[in-house]
Design an enzyme around this catalytic site. Structure first.
Site, PDB file in Angstrom:
ATOM      1  N   LYS A  55       0.987  -0.759  -0.181  1.00 37.05           N
ATOM      2  CA  LYS A  55      -0.106  -0.233   0.122  1.00 37.05           C
ATOM      3  C   LYS A  55       1.184   0.979   0.167  1.00 37.05           C
ATOM      4  CE  LYS A  55      -3.584   1.700   2.665  1.00 37.05           C
ATOM      5  NZ  LYS A  55      -4.862   1.965   3.768  1.00 37.05           N
ATOM      6  N   SER A 130      -9.513   1.821   2.609  1.00 41.96           N
ATOM      7  CA  SER A 130      -8.960   2.759   1.834  1.00 41.96           C
ATOM      8  C   SER A 130      -8.093   1.940   0.840  1.00 41.96           C
ATOM      9  CB  SER A 130      -8.130   3.856   2.850  1.00 41.96           C
ATOM     10  OG  SER A 130      -6.845   3.240   4.003  1.00 41.96           O
ATOM     11  N   SER A 154      -9.754  -1.113   6.726  1.00 42.64           N
ATOM     12  CA  SER A 154      -9.225  -0.636   5.199  1.00 42.64           C
ATOM     13  C   SER A 154      -8.476  -2.242   4.572  1.00 42.64           C
ATOM     14  CB  SER A 154      -8.262   0.530   5.009  1.00 42.64           C
ATOM     15  OG  SER A 154      -8.641   1.340   5.369  1.00 42.64           O
TER      16      SER A 154
HETATM   17  N1  GLN Z   1     -13.121   4.334   6.955  1.00 42.11           N
HETATM   18  C1  GLN Z   1     -12.333   4.336   8.173  1.00 42.11           C
HETATM   19  C2  GLN Z   1     -11.401   5.832   8.475  1.00 42.11           C
HETATM   20  O1  GLN Z   1     -11.544   6.121   7.451  1.00 42.11           O
HETATM   21  C3  GLN Z   1     -11.264   3.322   8.058  1.00 42.11           C
HETATM   22  C4  GLN Z   1     -10.211   3.420   6.687  1.00 42.11           C
HETATM   23  C5  GLN Z   1      -8.843   2.663   7.403  1.00 42.11           C
HETATM   24  O2  GLN Z   1      -8.590   1.230   7.789  1.00 42.11           O
HETATM   25  N2  GLN Z   1      -7.646   3.674   6.938  1.00 42.11           N
HETATM   26  O3  GLN Z   1     -11.464   6.180   9.028  1.00 42.11           O
END
Ligand code: GLN
Length: 453
Positions: A55, A130, A154
């Site tokens: 990532k 994400s 994510s």
């Molecule tokens: N949707 C969640 C957030 O925006 C989780 C995203 C993540 O795990 N980076 O915080």
């Protein structure tokens, strides 16, 4: 147990396998935008190893690592993150590239970045976030493994929406050294793969103590299989059809092997608000360093007025990042921090306690998302709070640092649906066994719709 990794490592690769892989990815990437930085040298570096991606918030020496942000455009880390170093030194993996993501991890659908990744099954649909590109890459590339990261869902969310396996380990089992932080008390590096066996191989390659990350202290990982599956009623009430009806069908099939019990828990469904309070507070602290001096893009003259210089440099954040900086800074301010931050940490303890009690007796199982995969054109219309509500299933295990895995279990309208299984701290291996069992004993059709690049 199906392992694409073992299959790959055992067979002879056609001549220039890696060269044509890179060319095909470049072509596919024009539509799907799943790779942000491609290692076009992989052909010359390779010794028959499996390509892996990370990532884009994981540092790779000499490769542009932006965390999905304009703020970090052109940033070339001078070092490898521990997970990258471990993948390389295992002798089985070669670095292929970095994958697209929501800016700094802020998002559920992968849309909070300049050019979002698109779902591997149908590019009109969201890829999930994400770790959007990591899941799309796994669905498109037959022989590949993705190192991804989850703060509040994510890994689970994009894996579910692209029909692949997403594994998030117990907090403190994998080093975060070299990760561009979102929220330090929540961030966990994990794996997205095509099968549970492959996710386990990835986890084994990256886990273990690291002198550079003192929070990475858990060494012993167990495998206490449980025969009971718990469904939390208050969470299930949030799932829309067709998600809930096809999830019922999954439970019918799992019922042949496991005891299933629905329980009530008022506190677990309340995890979203305190999660976002804590995540935003930590994020606003982490993003404070991007001011255009030492960190972040620098624009020309530095001898401007202090406020003008900062405002210009920090104007590069996307709108979700700005929202989180403002809210997170507010939450931490002296006048309100007892009301919000302190309370959120109390609720966090309550959620963890409650989940520990349940997970002692069995797994918690749920769909990964409460809704069916949205089209991009519909997802962009969701308000921030509607977006946050999509994390109702993924936030509780992330909030408590519990290991969890997402696996594909059905299709609806040509798109995959994923379920999420949670277990106790440091019992990560039990998740792979459960999902491998599912992959073997039921007709596991999903993979046939995955790409074969
Ligand atoms: N949707 C969640 C957030 O925006 C989780 C995203 C993540 O795990 N980076 O915080």
């Amino acid at each position: 147990m199906k392992s694409y990794i073992k299959e790959f490592l055992e067979v002879e690769k056609p001549k220039d396998y890696y060269g044509s892989l890179v060319a095909e990815i470049e072509e596919k990437n024009r539509e799907q935008h799943f790779i942000t930085t491609l290692n076009s040298n992989i052909a010359s570096e390779d010794k028959g190893r499996l390509p892996f991606t990370v990532k884009a918030n994981i540092c790779v020496k000499g490769f542009e690592t932006t965390a999905g942000s304009k703020m970090l455009k052109g940033y070339l880390p001078p070092f490898d993150a521990t997970v990258v170093e471990r993948m390389r030194s295992s002798g089985n993996f070669s670095f292929l590239g970095e994958t697209n993501m929501d800016e700094f991890g802020f998002g559920t659908f992968g849309l909070n970045t300049e050019i979002p990744a698109r779902n591997a099954f149908n590019s009109n649909y969201v890829a999930g976030g994400s770790s959007a590109g990591a899941a799309v890459a796994t669905a498109m590339l037959k022989y590949h493994i993705a190192i991804a990261e989850s703060t509040g869902g994510s890994i689970s969310t994009p894996a579910a929406l692209n029909g692949v396996v997403g594994f998030t380990p117990t907090y403190g089992t994998v080093s975060r050294y070299g990760l561009i932080d979102y929220a330090n008390s929540l961030d966990k590096i994990g794996v997205i793969a095509r099968s549970a066996a492959d996710a386990r191989i990835g986890f084994d390659a990256i886990k273990g103590r690291d002198a550079y990350d003192t929070t990475c202290s858990i060494e012993k990982i167990g495998n206490s299989g449980k025969k009971k599956l718990f469904i939390i009623k208050e969470l299930m009430d949030k799932a829309e059809k067709p998600v809930s009806s096809s999830f019922e069908k999954l439970l019918d099939r799992l019922g042949e092997r496991y005891e299933i019990e629905e329980i009530e828990s008022g506190i677990i469904e309340k995890a979203i608000a305190p999660y976002y309070i804590i995540a935003m507070a930590e994020a606003s602290t982490n993003l404070a360093k991007y001011n255009g001096y030492k960190y972040g893009m620098q624009y020309g003259e530095t001898n401007k007025r202090y406020n003008n210089f900062f405002t210009e440099a920090r104007g590069d954040f996307g709108s979700e990042a700005k929202r989180r900086i403002i809210l997170g800074t507010f939450i931490r301010s002296e006048s309100v921090r007892d009301r919000y931050y302190a309370k959120a940490t109390q609720v966090r303890s309550m959620v963890i306690k409650e989940m520990q009690k349940i997970l002692k007796e069995g797994f918690i199982i749920s769909p990964a998302l409460p809704i069916f995969t949205p089209k991009i054109e519909d997802a962009v219309k969701l308000t921030p709070t509607q977006n946050y509500a999509m994390d109702v299933f993924t936030v509780p295990p992330n909030f408590g640092g519990f290991p969890h895995i997402t696996f594909p279990y059905d299709y609806y309208d040509g798109m995959p649906l994923g379920a999420q299984l949670v277990t106790e701290h440091a019992n990560d291996y039990a998740l792979f066994d459960f999902v491998s069992g599912w992959e073997e004993s039921f007709d596991y059709r999903f993979k046939y719709n995955l790409g074969e690049l």
